[in-house]
Design a protein around this motif. Structure first.
Motif, mmCIF file in Angstrom:
data_model
loop_
_atom_site.group_PDB
_atom_site.id
_atom_site.type_symbol
_atom_site.label_atom_id
_atom_site.label_comp_id
_atom_site.label_asym_id
_atom_site.label_seq_id
_atom_site.Cartn_x
_atom_site.Cartn_y
_atom_site.Cartn_z
ATOM 1 N N ALA A 66 0.838 -1.207 0.000
ATOM 2 C CA ALA A 66 0.000 0.000 0.000
ATOM 3 C C ALA A 66 0.872 1.256 0.000
ATOM 4 O O ALA A 66 0.547 2.251 -0.656
ATOM 5 N N GLU A 67 1.973 1.188 0.734
ATOM 6 C CA GLU A 67 2.907 2.326 0.765
ATOM 7 C C GLU A 67 3.510 2.567 -0.615
ATOM 8 O O GLU A 67 3.606 3.712 -1.077
ATOM 9 N N VAL A 68 3.878 1.486 -1.289
ATOM 10 C CA VAL A 68 4.428 1.604 -2.644
ATOM 11 C C VAL A 68 3.384 2.176 -3.591
ATOM 12 O O VAL A 68 3.675 3.064 -4.412
ATOM 13 N N ASP A 69 2.151 1.688 -3.464
ATOM 14 C CA ASP A 69 1.073 2.162 -4.341
ATOM 15 C C ASP A 69 0.806 3.649 -4.120
ATOM 16 O O ASP A 69 0.598 4.399 -5.078
ATOM 17 N N GLN A 70 0.833 4.096 -2.850
ATOM 18 C CA GLN A 70 0.616 5.515 -2.552
ATOM 19 C C GLN A 70 1.737 6.378 -3.117
ATOM 20 O O GLN A 70 1.493 7.476 -3.630
ATOM 21 N N ASP A 84 13.439 15.964 -14.309
ATOM 22 C CA ASP A 84 13.708 14.578 -14.696
ATOM 23 C C ASP A 84 14.568 13.870 -13.653
ATOM 24 O O ASP A 84 14.398 12.665 -13.396
ATOM 25 N N GLU A 85 15.464 14.624 -13.028
ATOM 26 C CA GLU A 85 16.334 14.021 -12.007
ATOM 27 C C GLU A 85 15.541 13.595 -10.787
ATOM 28 O O GLU A 85 15.719 12.484 -10.265
ATOM 29 N N LEU A 86 14.623 14.446 -10.327
ATOM 30 C CA LEU A 86 13.792 14.099 -9.173
ATOM 31 C C LEU A 86 12.865 12.936 -9.489
ATOM 32 O O LEU A 86 12.637 12.053 -8.652
ATOM 33 N N ILE A 87 12.334 12.923 -10.688
ATOM 34 C CA ILE A 87 11.456 11.811 -11.100
ATOM 35 C C ILE A 87 12.221 10.501 -11.075
ATOM 36 O O ILE A 87 11.726 9.477 -10.582
ATOM 37 N N ALA A 88 13.436 10.516 -11.609
ATOM 38 C CA ALA A 88 14.257 9.294 -11.641
ATOM 39 C C ALA A 88 14.566 8.807 -10.226
ATOM 40 O O ALA A 88 14.520 7.594 -9.939
ATOM 41 N N GLU A 89 14.870 9.749 -9.307
ATOM 42 C CA GLU A 89 15.179 9.365 -7.929
ATOM 43 C C GLU A 89 13.976 8.728 -7.242
ATOM 44 O O GLU A 89 14.101 7.705 -6.559
ATOM 45 N N ARG A 90 12.804 9.303 -7.441
ATOM 46 C CA ARG A 90 11.609 8.757 -6.789
ATOM 47 C C ARG A 90 11.198 7.423 -7.401
ATOM 48 O O ARG A 90 10.735 6.535 -6.693
ATOM 49 N N GLU A 91 11.350 7.281 -8.700
ATOM 50 C CA GLU A 91 11.056 5.994 -9.337
ATOM 51 C C GLU A 91 12.003 4.911 -8.831
ATOM 52 O O GLU A 91 11.595 3.764 -8.620
ATOM 53 N N GLU A 92 13.268 5.286 -8.612
ATOM 54 C CA GLU A 92 14.233 4.319 -8.082
ATOM 55 C C GLU A 92 13.862 3.927 -6.653
ATOM 56 O O GLU A 92 13.940 2.746 -6.282
ATOM 57 N N GLU A 93 13.461 4.885 -5.834
ATOM 58 C CA GLU A 93 13.057 4.598 -4.463
ATOM 59 C C GLU A 93 11.827 3.688 -4.431
ATOM 60 O O GLU A 93 11.748 2.739 -3.642
ATOM 61 N N GLN A 95 10.941 1.570 -6.750
ATOM 62 C CA GLN A 95 11.375 0.247 -7.209
ATOM 63 C C GLN A 95 12.057 -0.528 -6.085
ATOM 64 O O GLN A 95 11.834 -1.738 -5.919
ATOM 65 N N ILE A 96 12.884 0.176 -5.287
ATOM 66 C CA ILE A 96 13.577 -0.480 -4.172
ATOM 67 C C ILE A 96 12.577 -0.984 -3.142
ATOM 68 O O ILE A 96 12.649 -2.135 -2.689
ATOM 69 N N ALA A 101 9.400 -5.391 -0.654
ATOM 70 C CA ALA A 101 8.109 -5.951 -0.254
ATOM 71 C C ALA A 101 7.898 -7.339 -0.857
ATOM 72 O O ALA A 101 7.452 -8.274 -0.182
ATOM 73 N N LEU A 102 8.233 -7.486 -2.145
ATOM 74 C CA LEU A 102 8.061 -8.782 -2.811
ATOM 75 C C LEU A 102 9.036 -9.817 -2.255
ATOM 76 O O LEU A 102 8.692 -11.002 -2.116
#
Length: 283
Positions: A66-70, A84-93, A95-96, A101-102
């Motif tokens: 749920a945290e990942v989904d939010q 673009d740099e901030l987007i990449a950082e948040r997408e990486e976080e 993904q981690i 979770a999985l």
């Protein structure tokens, strides 16, 4: 292939049973391991504890997902305001956290996960005890064959009179009474050890989960601040552009008004000159 094997084994059992009926002194019995386990109090209690533990694990996994989904929803809502740099950082976080979770879900409920391993630990002592009692009954009652009805071997037909599951349960109860004090103490020690290990594990999991949540919250707050700053910078730039536009517009209007006044003055001046020339000619 597996079905064919079961059928062959089933036919062999039936053939052995038919042969046993013709041979004097050959006795066959079977036990239902699932039935025995369901009627052993220690196994039921341990199973209830394990089910409660599994429910808690499920809640932790649901919380992580749920945290990942939010975080995904927040990123989608703020994406237009981020670099673009901030987007990449948040997408990486994201993904981690999703990978963690999985992986946690696999560790708990996978083929080699904690749930399967702890079930084996719970069942093994009971199975050993059942095996011991079956050996005693087989020797004392002179059984030639004793099968497990709940095992992979398919019993296509079985007479209830050959079922010695209740006999095994009675022998287990009798053995428990003989060594009740020692066994009770051992069970308490084993249960206490299990609970202590689970408590330590819960504390480690809670600390790790709390640390990840704090890290995620801090990252979320930083991202929110960065997004707010970005929004403020954009608003400021928009106001500056609007102000510059208004100033250029005002200057343009002033220039137009000055040109209009100059033309008006020039027109009046020409009219006055023409009037003077006309008066001079009349005189």
């Amino acid at each position: 292939m597996k079905t064919k094997t079961f059928l062959v084994l089933g036919c062999l059992i039936m053939a052995m049973s038919a042969t046993a009926q013709r041979v004097v002194g050959v006795r066959i019995g079977y036990v239902d391991m699932e039935y025995i386990l369901e009627n052993v109090e220690e196994y039921r209690e341990a199973t209830e504890q394990l089910n409660a533990k599994a429910d808690k694990w499920k809640q932790e996994i649901e919380l992580k997902l749920a945290e990942v989904d939010q975080m995904k929803k927040d990123l989608a809502a703020e994406k237009v305001l981020l670099t673009d740099e901030l987007i990449a950082e948040r997408e990486e976080e994201i993904q981690i956290l999703q990978t963690e979770a999985l992986a946690y879900q696999q560790d708990r409920f996978g083929p080699q996960g904690d749930l399967i391993l702890q079930k084996r630990l719970l069942i093994q002592p009971i199975q050993d005890q059942v095996f011991t009692e079956v050996q005693k009954i087989g020797q004392n009652k002179r059984y030639d064959f004793i099968f497990d009805k709940s095992a992979d071997v398919v019993m296509l037909y079985s007479e209830k009179r050959h079922d010695i599951s209740d006999m095994v349960l009675r022998e287990i109860a009798r053995t428990r009474k003989v060594s009740a004090s020692n066994k009770a103490q051992n069970d308490k020690n084993r249960l206490r050890k299990f609970q202590e290990e689970q408590a330590e594990e819960d504390e480690e999991i809670s600390d790790a989960l709390r640390e990840r949540q704090e890290k995620a919250q801090a990252l979320k707050e930083n991202n929110a601040k960065a997004a707010e700053q970005k929004r403020a910078d954009q608003l400021k730039l928009r106001e500056e552009r609007k102000k510059a536009y208004e100033e250029r517009r005002k200057k343009l209007l002033e220039e137009r008004e000055a040109k209009r006044k100059a033309k008006e003055e020039e027109r009046k001046k020409l009219e006055e000159e023409k009037k003077k020339e006309k008066d001079s000619t009349s005189n």
